[in-house]
Scaffold this motif. Structure first.
Motif, PDB file in Angstrom:
ATOM      1  N   ILE A 303       0.823  -1.234   0.113  1.00  0.00           N
ATOM      2  CA  ILE A 303       0.245  -0.125  -0.104  1.00  0.00           C
ATOM      3  C   ILE A 303       0.935   1.214  -0.126  1.00  0.00           C
ATOM      4  N   LEU A 321      -8.113   5.779  -1.169  1.00  0.00           N
ATOM      5  CA  LEU A 321      -7.760   4.092  -1.232  1.00  0.00           C
ATOM      6  C   LEU A 321      -9.234   3.508  -0.844  1.00  0.00           C
ATOM      7  N   ILE A 343      -6.104  -1.108   5.313  1.00  0.00           N
ATOM      8  CA  ILE A 343      -6.503   0.046   4.676  1.00  0.00           C
ATOM      9  C   ILE A 343      -6.762   1.269   5.467  1.00  0.00           C
TER      10      ILE A 343
END
Length: 549
Positions: A303, A321, A343
């Motif tokens: 990420i 995201l 996330i």
């Protein structure tokens, strides 16, 4: 008349003159075309012009230094829907959106996932749940990165922004039925862009310029030259050749060494200017369907690398995201919990560090990472639909819905969804020919599993003509949070709260309240896939501007 009222009327005339100058500038330096281009004007009532200009109207260059006057201009553009072409002469980035009841979505740029004969169960037909689409005005340059689902999201946002020009620079592949788009871009009337690059995996440095991993294959391949070409089109629009699949047959003159040498003194107004403008926003959809055991491959480091590419290569200042939705071949809710929790944690950690240390030296603006909770949206639809077709008992479903509505932190929300793990695992079916595991509660609209639901086209792609209003509104709302907030201790908390409210309102089935809506007639124009003008007109219909409860 008060001093403020006089100043607002004076500014109306000023904006009209500035808009005319914007038209001239736009037509001469932005678009070179023989086609007639229609411009979109905000649908709210036009402000009355002052009969005579006051003597103290300031030159545009002084607006930035006059905070009060600049605030009035901002109010005219965002709050009342004044002529948005003011953005052509202003560096200030903006996002403004309107919820329009019963506004049709034509799927102008998405001719594949049309969801013919799909239906909603009764709860989705309640007022304010799925009865609107979103009309958007922005001068932001936005790019979506991800697989065909991300392409859907980009095409959906493009229609909402009413493009005046559009083209594809790469197609994924070609067959007799359809030629899916790989990389494409559209220009908004306010001089922004909405673009997309299809990446069948994670956009990492090791997959850069790797043809073997390019669409239609998996692996996450992407061409940096495609990014550069998109950025050139942000700087100056012009026709380009389109590539097919992983082919590099057609390459910009700027990518060819000899021409680049010969064009070293090319000015920004030449047809093949090599100058580039950065994107403002990157929206990452994690292509988990191409990753196998995605919960093992979507790591913190992955990420972080994707976010850094968004900042450094694409030039963005805001990264959005998207959490991973319920879809085919998600084996369990535990998988989704693990990745979506990661996330959220990454975004929160990034925001906290930015508050402490700020952006790297030389950055053009403060960097921000936000979360668009598409998982919450898909879970809300899955839960409601499963209750309607008898897969989840009403008492269990109603109790869980209330707890989800009352949650105030993402950890609480994610933990609550795990309570359906056993039901989720027991209500799947395997389609052996394609080796797909379908979620009955997502794709069916009746207890006999014969009718298809508008919650999903095929268990992965969206029926955007029904679900797209909330997707567009959520993103527009989040970008207003980002571009309306600078970082200090209080503003960081303000943006976090704004982010949460946007997701709770739109990435859910929380009804929109039409009681305070203004009724307007709408006339919206855009171009189709052939760059031919089309017009949408509605009768008097409820409209809510920048709605957020």
């Amino acid at each position: 008349m008060t001093g403020r009222g006089f100043k607002r009327k004076a500014l109306t005339l000023f904006i009209g003159a500035l808009t005319y100058a914007g038209f001239t500038l736009y037509q001469s330096s932005r678009l070179t075309t023989n086609n007639t281009t229609k411009y979109f004007w905000a649908s709210t009532p036009t402000l009355a012009a002052s009969p005579s200009p006051p003597s103290n109207i300031q030159h545009p260059a002084t607006l930035a230094s006059n905070a009060s006057l600049a605030d009035d201009v901002d109010a005219l553009v965002h709050d009342t829907g004044g002529p948005l072409l003011l953005a052509l002469n202003s560096p200030r980035k903006f996002m403004s959106y309107k919820l329009v009841k019963e506004l049709p979505l034509l799927n102008v740029y998405d001719p594949v996932y049309l969801c013919a004969n799909h239906i909603f169960t009764e709860p989705f037909k309640e007022p304010g749940v799925m009865d609107f689409h979103t009309s958007i005005d922005t001068n932001l340059n936005i790019i979506f990165v991800g697989d065909s689902v991300s392409t859907q999201f980009a095409q959906l946002l493009q229609e909402a922004t009413h493009p005046i020009k559009r083209q594809a620079i790469r197609y994924a592949w070609h067959n007799r039925r359809v030629t899916p788009e790989g990389s494409h871009i559209a220009v908004t009337p306010a001089n922004g862009t909405v673009a997309s690059i299809r990446v069948t995996g994670l956009m990492l440095n090791k997959t850069r310029d790797e043809a073997k991993w390019m669409q239609p294959n998996g692996g996450g391949g992407w061409y940096a030259s495609d990014i550069r070409e998109l950025k050139r089109l942000i700087h100056q629009w012009r026709p380009v050749h389109s590539n097919m699949g992983y082919s590099r047959q057609y390459v910009s003159l700027c990518e060819r060494k000899q021409e680049a040498v010969n064009m070293s003194n090319t000015s920004s107004t030449d047809e093949y200017s090599c100058e580039q403008n950065d994107f403002d926003v990157v929206v990452h959809q994690f292509s988990h369907g191409w990753l196998g055991n995605f919960e093992e491959k979507i790591t913190w480091d992955a990420i972080d690398e994707m976010v850094n590419i968004a900042f450094e290569t694409l030039g963005a200042t805001t990264v959005v995201l998207q959490t991973i939705q319920i879809s085919n071949n998600v084996k369990s809710l535990d998988q989704l919990f693990k990745v979506n929790d990661l996330i959220w944690k990454y975004a929160r950690d990034f925001q906290a560090k930015q508050t402490e240390t700020g952006s790297p030296k030389g950055s053009r603006a403060k960097r921000k990472v936000l979360v668009m909770d598409t998982y919450a949206y898909s879970f809300s639809m899955y839960l409601q639909n499963s209750m309607a077709i008898g897969l989840i008992p009403s008492d269990i479903g109603n109790s869980l819905q209330q707890q989800l509505r009352d949650s105030t932190e993402y950890e609480t929300y994610l933990t609550l969804t795990l309570s359906l793990s056993d039901i989720f695992n027991s209500t799947t079916t395997t389609y052996l020919r394609k080796n797909l595991i379908y979620k009955k509660g997502l794709i069916h609209a009746d207890s006999n599993f014969r009718k298809k639901s508008l919650t999903s086209y095929d268990g992965m792609h969206w029926c955007t003509q029904a679900t797209g209003g909330r997707l567009n509104a959520a993103l527009a709302c989040l970008l207003r949070c980002s571009f309306g907030t600078d970082y200090d201790d209080s503003a960081a908390d303000e943006m976090k709260d704004c982010e949460w409210r946007c997701n709770k309102q739109y990435m859910s089935l929380a009804p929109v309240l039409w009681d305070d809506a203004e009724r307007l007639k709408m006339k919206l124009s855009m171009v189709d896939l052939n760059n031919t003008d089309i017009v949408i007109e509605t009768n008097s219909t409820p409209v809510l501007a920048n709605y957020l409860t």
